[in-house]
Design a protein around this motif. Structure first.
Motif, PDB file in Angstrom:
ATOM      1  N   UNK A   1      42.892  38.732  53.721  1.00  0.00           N
ATOM      2  CA  UNK A   1      43.832  37.967  52.915  1.00  0.00           C
ATOM      3  C   UNK A   1      43.332  36.524  52.845  1.00  0.00           C
ATOM      4  N   UNK A   2      42.288  36.323  52.065  1.00  0.00           N
ATOM      5  CA  UNK A   2      41.624  35.033  51.949  1.00  0.00           C
ATOM      6  C   UNK A   2      41.856  34.446  50.561  1.00  0.00           C
ATOM      7  N   UNK A   3      41.581  33.171  50.436  1.00  0.00           N
ATOM      8  CA  UNK A   3      41.687  32.537  49.124  1.00  0.00           C
ATOM      9  C   UNK A   3      40.422  32.756  48.300  1.00  0.00           C
ATOM     10  N   UNK A   4      39.414  33.324  48.905  1.00  0.00           N
ATOM     11  CA  UNK A   4      38.156  33.538  48.199  1.00  0.00           C
ATOM     12  C   UNK A   4      38.294  34.700  47.215  1.00  0.00           C
ATOM     13  N   UNK A   5      37.583  34.573  46.109  1.00  0.00           N
ATOM     14  CA  UNK A   5      37.602  35.610  45.082  1.00  0.00           C
ATOM     15  C   UNK A   5      36.175  35.924  44.672  1.00  0.00           C
TER      16      UNK A   5
ATOM     17  N   UNK B   1      36.799  36.763  40.287  1.00  0.00           N
ATOM     18  CA  UNK B   1      38.232  36.626  40.023  1.00  0.00           C
ATOM     19  C   UNK B   1      39.108  37.636  40.733  1.00  0.00           C
ATOM     20  N   UNK B   2      38.513  38.509  41.548  1.00  0.00           N
ATOM     21  CA  UNK B   2      39.273  39.543  42.255  1.00  0.00           C
ATOM     22  C   UNK B   2      39.446  39.105  43.711  1.00  0.00           C
ATOM     23  N   UNK B   3      40.667  39.111  44.231  1.00  0.00           N
ATOM     24  CA  UNK B   3      40.881  38.712  45.626  1.00  0.00           C
ATOM     25  C   UNK B   3      40.114  39.614  46.599  1.00  0.00           C
TER      26      UNK B   3
ATOM     27  N   UNK C   1      39.351  43.916  46.936  1.00  0.00           N
ATOM     28  CA  UNK C   1      38.007  44.488  47.051  1.00  0.00           C
ATOM     29  C   UNK C   1      37.894  45.314  48.325  1.00  0.00           C
ATOM     30  N   UNK C   2      38.428  44.796  49.446  1.00  0.00           N
ATOM     31  CA  UNK C   2      38.416  45.547  50.706  1.00  0.00           C
ATOM     32  C   UNK C   2      39.131  46.884  50.555  1.00  0.00           C
ATOM     33  N   UNK C   3      40.344  46.861  49.986  1.00  0.00           N
ATOM     34  CA  UNK C   3      41.120  48.098  49.833  1.00  0.00           C
ATOM     35  C   UNK C   3      40.405  49.098  48.941  1.00  0.00           C
ATOM     36  N   UNK C   4      39.804  48.622  47.848  1.00  0.00           N
ATOM     37  CA  UNK C   4      39.091  49.534  46.958  1.00  0.00           C
ATOM     38  C   UNK C   4      37.874  50.133  47.652  1.00  0.00           C
ATOM     39  N   UNK C   5      37.109  49.328  48.391  1.00  0.00           N
ATOM     40  CA  UNK C   5      35.917  49.842  49.064  1.00  0.00           C
ATOM     41  C   UNK C   5      36.269  50.836  50.168  1.00  0.00           C
ATOM     42  N   UNK C   6      37.355  50.578  50.894  1.00  0.00           N
ATOM     43  CA  UNK C   6      37.805  51.530  51.921  1.00  0.00           C
ATOM     44  C   UNK C   6      38.230  52.834  51.264  1.00  0.00           C
TER      45      UNK C   6
END
Length: 78
Positions: A31-35, A38-40, A44-49
């Motif tokens: 849960x970072x401010x980095x994108x 444009x995708x949080x 990306x973590x949830x999709x890759x898992x």
């Protein structure tokens, strides 16, 4: 080659490990401010898992025999 019993144990471990990867303590680490494009990072973590679990499940489904399919006895019927 892994035995059927080891494959079943590994599939159970994958299920438990996959559930753990979706638990809030691990998800909140991303849960970072980095994108990225444009995708949080959390998305990306949830999709890759999810993608990893789908691919691992597909691999296990090819290796494990179908439930209820047993080899018939080779000896004569008594």
């Amino acid at each position: 080659m892994m035995s059927e019993r080891k494959l079943q144990s590994a599939a159970l471990f994958l299920t438990l490990f996959g559930a753990m990867l979706f638990m809030p303590p691990l998800v909140l680490l991303f849960n970072l401010r980095q994108r990225l494009f444009g995708i949080p990072a959390e998305v990306i973590y949830l999709f890759l898992v999810w993608l990893g679990l789908v691919l691992a499940t597909a691999w296990f489904s090819r290796r494990l025999p179908a439930s209820g399919t047993e080899t018939p006895p080779s000896g004569p019927e008594s």
